[in-house]
Design a protein around this motif. Sequence first.
Motif, PDB file in Angstrom:
ATOM      1  N   ASP A  78      36.196 -19.066  22.536  1.00  0.00           N
ATOM      2  CA  ASP A  78      35.088 -19.531  23.356  1.00  0.00           C
ATOM      3  C   ASP A  78      35.456 -19.208  24.802  1.00  0.00           C
ATOM      4  N   LEU A  79      34.905 -18.115  25.340  1.00  0.00           N
ATOM      5  CA  LEU A  79      35.276 -17.686  26.685  1.00  0.00           C
ATOM      6  C   LEU A  79      34.870 -18.704  27.741  1.00  0.00           C
ATOM      7  N   ALA A  80      33.787 -19.433  27.494  1.00  0.00           N
ATOM      8  CA  ALA A  80      33.324 -20.425  28.470  1.00  0.00           C
ATOM      9  C   ALA A  80      34.247 -21.624  28.540  1.00  0.00           C
ATOM     10  N   ASP A  81      34.928 -21.943  27.422  1.00  0.00           N
ATOM     11  CA  ASP A  81      35.824 -23.097  27.378  1.00  0.00           C
ATOM     12  C   ASP A  81      36.971 -22.817  26.409  1.00  0.00           C
ATOM     13  N   PRO A  82      38.073 -22.263  26.900  1.00  0.00           N
ATOM     14  CA  PRO A  82      39.213 -21.957  26.016  1.00  0.00           C
ATOM     15  C   PRO A  82      39.839 -23.197  25.390  1.00  0.00           C
ATOM     16  N   GLY A  83      39.463 -24.390  25.858  1.00  0.00           N
ATOM     17  CA  GLY A  83      39.980 -25.612  25.255  1.00  0.00           C
ATOM     18  C   GLY A  83      39.320 -25.958  23.941  1.00  0.00           C
ATOM     19  N   VAL A  84      38.214 -25.282  23.629  1.00  0.00           N
ATOM     20  CA  VAL A  84      37.520 -25.506  22.353  1.00  0.00           C
ATOM     21  C   VAL A  84      38.125 -24.581  21.304  1.00  0.00           C
ATOM     22  N   LEU A  85      38.659 -25.151  20.239  1.00  0.00           N
ATOM     23  CA  LEU A  85      39.302 -24.384  19.177  1.00  0.00           C
ATOM     24  C   LEU A  85      38.500 -24.561  17.892  1.00  0.00           C
ATOM     25  N   HIS A  86      38.104 -23.454  17.279  1.00  0.00           N
ATOM     26  CA  HIS A  86      37.162 -23.523  16.168  1.00  0.00           C
ATOM     27  C   HIS A  86      37.820 -23.511  14.791  1.00  0.00           C
ATOM     28  N   PHE A  87      38.966 -22.854  14.640  1.00  0.00           N
ATOM     29  CA  PHE A  87      39.625 -22.819  13.335  1.00  0.00           C
ATOM     30  C   PHE A  87      40.518 -24.049  13.195  1.00  0.00           C
ATOM     31  N   GLU A  88      40.518 -24.666  12.007  1.00  0.00           N
ATOM     32  CA  GLU A  88      41.292 -25.902  11.858  1.00  0.00           C
ATOM     33  C   GLU A  88      42.783 -25.676  12.055  1.00  0.00           C
ATOM     34  N   TYR A  89      43.306 -24.545  11.593  1.00  0.00           N
ATOM     35  CA  TYR A  89      44.752 -24.344  11.748  1.00  0.00           C
ATOM     36  C   TYR A  89      45.137 -24.156  13.219  1.00  0.00           C
ATOM     37  N   VAL A  90      44.245 -23.572  14.024  1.00  0.00           N
ATOM     38  CA  VAL A  90      44.531 -23.434  15.454  1.00  0.00           C
ATOM     39  C   VAL A  90      44.500 -24.818  16.115  1.00  0.00           C
ATOM     40  N   GLN A  91      43.575 -25.666  15.669  1.00  0.00           N
ATOM     41  CA  GLN A  91      43.555 -27.051  16.152  1.00  0.00           C
ATOM     42  C   GLN A  91      44.870 -27.748  15.814  1.00  0.00           C
ATOM     43  N   HIS A  92      45.404 -27.479  14.632  1.00  0.00           N
ATOM     44  CA  HIS A  92      46.663 -28.115  14.222  1.00  0.00           C
ATOM     45  C   HIS A  92      47.841 -27.577  15.023  1.00  0.00           C
TER      46      HIS A  92
ATOM     47  N   ARG B 205      39.008  -5.683  25.762  1.00  0.00           N
ATOM     48  CA  ARG B 205      37.717  -5.128  26.178  1.00  0.00           C
ATOM     49  C   ARG B 205      36.574  -6.118  25.911  1.00  0.00           C
ATOM     50  N   GLU B 206      36.557  -6.701  24.722  1.00  0.00           N
ATOM     51  CA  GLU B 206      35.447  -7.569  24.316  1.00  0.00           C
ATOM     52  C   GLU B 206      35.624  -9.015  24.777  1.00  0.00           C
ATOM     53  N   LEU B 207      36.886  -9.450  24.903  1.00  0.00           N
ATOM     54  CA  LEU B 207      37.181 -10.843  25.249  1.00  0.00           C
ATOM     55  C   LEU B 207      38.227 -10.866  26.363  1.00  0.00           C
ATOM     56  N   PRO B 208      37.843 -10.564  27.580  1.00  0.00           N
ATOM     57  CA  PRO B 208      38.813 -10.447  28.683  1.00  0.00           C
ATOM     58  C   PRO B 208      39.603 -11.733  28.890  1.00  0.00           C
ATOM     59  N   LEU B 209      40.863 -11.570  29.261  1.00  0.00           N
ATOM     60  CA  LEU B 209      41.722 -12.715  29.557  1.00  0.00           C
ATOM     61  C   LEU B 209      41.341 -13.325  30.911  1.00  0.00           C
ATOM     62  N   PRO B 210      41.599 -14.624  31.090  1.00  0.00           N
ATOM     63  CA  PRO B 210      41.230 -15.278  32.351  1.00  0.00           C
ATOM     64  C   PRO B 210      42.109 -14.819  33.510  1.00  0.00           C
ATOM     65  N   ARG B 211      41.603 -15.015  34.703  1.00  0.00           N
ATOM     66  CA  ARG B 211      42.373 -14.670  35.892  1.00  0.00           C
ATOM     67  C   ARG B 211      43.605 -15.580  36.006  1.00  0.00           C
ATOM     68  N   GLY B 212      44.656 -15.015  36.576  1.00  0.00           N
ATOM     69  CA  GLY B 212      45.846 -15.810  36.844  1.00  0.00           C
ATOM     70  C   GLY B 212      46.711 -16.094  35.640  1.00  0.00           C
ATOM     71  N   HIS B 213      46.405 -15.475  34.493  1.00  0.00           N
ATOM     72  CA  HIS B 213      47.202 -15.747  33.292  1.00  0.00           C
ATOM     73  C   HIS B 213      48.575 -15.108  33.421  1.00  0.00           C
ATOM     74  N   ARG B 214      49.529 -15.629  32.644  1.00  0.00           N
ATOM     75  CA  ARG B 214      50.881 -15.063  32.580  1.00  0.00           C
ATOM     76  C   ARG B 214      51.193 -14.669  31.135  1.00  0.00           C
ATOM     77  N   ILE B 215      50.209 -14.034  30.504  1.00  0.00           N
ATOM     78  CA  ILE B 215      50.305 -13.615  29.104  1.00  0.00           C
ATOM     79  C   ILE B 215      50.667 -12.134  29.063  1.00  0.00           C
ATOM     80  N   ARG B 216      51.798 -11.817  28.472  1.00  0.00           N
ATOM     81  CA  ARG B 216      52.233 -10.427  28.326  1.00  0.00           C
ATOM     82  C   ARG B 216      52.215 -10.054  26.853  1.00  0.00           C
ATOM     83  N   VAL B 217      51.477  -9.009  26.525  1.00  0.00           N
ATOM     84  CA  VAL B 217      51.381  -8.557  25.131  1.00  0.00           C
ATOM     85  C   VAL B 217      52.305  -7.358  24.944  1.00  0.00           C
ATOM     86  N   ARG B 218      53.205  -7.476  23.966  1.00  0.00           N
ATOM     87  CA  ARG B 218      54.143  -6.395  23.669  1.00  0.00           C
ATOM     88  C   ARG B 218      53.785  -5.770  22.331  1.00  0.00           C
TER      89      ARG B 218
END
Length: 267
Positions: free
Chosen positions: A26-40, A94-107
């Motif tokens: 959910d790009l508008a609210d990354p705090g909303v988690l839709h899959f139950e395992y991600v909630q866990h 491309r489809e789901l851009p990361l938020p500004r100011g993130h410190r996420i590095r994908v290897r």
Amino acid sequence: MVDVRFEEDGGAVTVLLDGFPQSAVDLADPGVLHFEYVQHLALAVDALAPAGRLRVTHVGGGALTLPRWVHHTRPGSPQVVMEPDVALTDAVRRELPLPRGHRIRVRPVRGEEGVGALADASADVVVLDAFAAGRVPAGLTTLEWLLDVRRVLGDRGLLLANVTDERGMRYVARVLAGAREAFGHTALVGLHEVLKGRRFGNLVLVASGSPLDLYTLRRAAASAALPTGVLPGADVLRKVPAARPFPAGSDEAESPEPPDPGTWRRR
């Protein structure tokens, strides 16, 4: 090549890999988690990890749902994501851009080699959420790999592993046996019907070199939106006493084949 598709539904975008729902954002609210395992997974982080910024290593990237949530709830947290599928990462960026100011590095590395290259005690949390054709890769559940994760986490770090199993939980019991040998302290978080071994589903394995605060974890589970429970690892191993850790090179270490992806749903 993996088939990557994006489906939008009610503000959430679900990423499907080879037809299997992999994650939702959910790009508008990354705090909303839709899959139950991600909630866990998030529930366990909030209940057991220290307050403030966290050094998080994610094995498996997908749509980067949990890294987005960590950035949203704990700004400034340095995060490393190991995702070998470069085409998937490019499509998600491309489809789901990361938020500004993130410190996420994908290897672009597999979890086996990526974790092996990390320094001792360099992470507070390691999240395993990697699937190929709907199954956890065999190399990510062996005793040898779990011992390597233990090295990266040190004595106080936290492993959270999203694993799937069918009725009876014989596969999960073997992963738990390896985690107990590597870490010493283990538990499972999941929906009640999955914890009872009544159907195929996701379970979050929690492991640490330090005692787990199961009281706080159970309180968090009791407050969850879905019927969620906590099982000490020892309880599961008592039900499957013959469970032994998976050794390196074991083909059996791959999780059971999932049901038809058309029967899965976002919850």
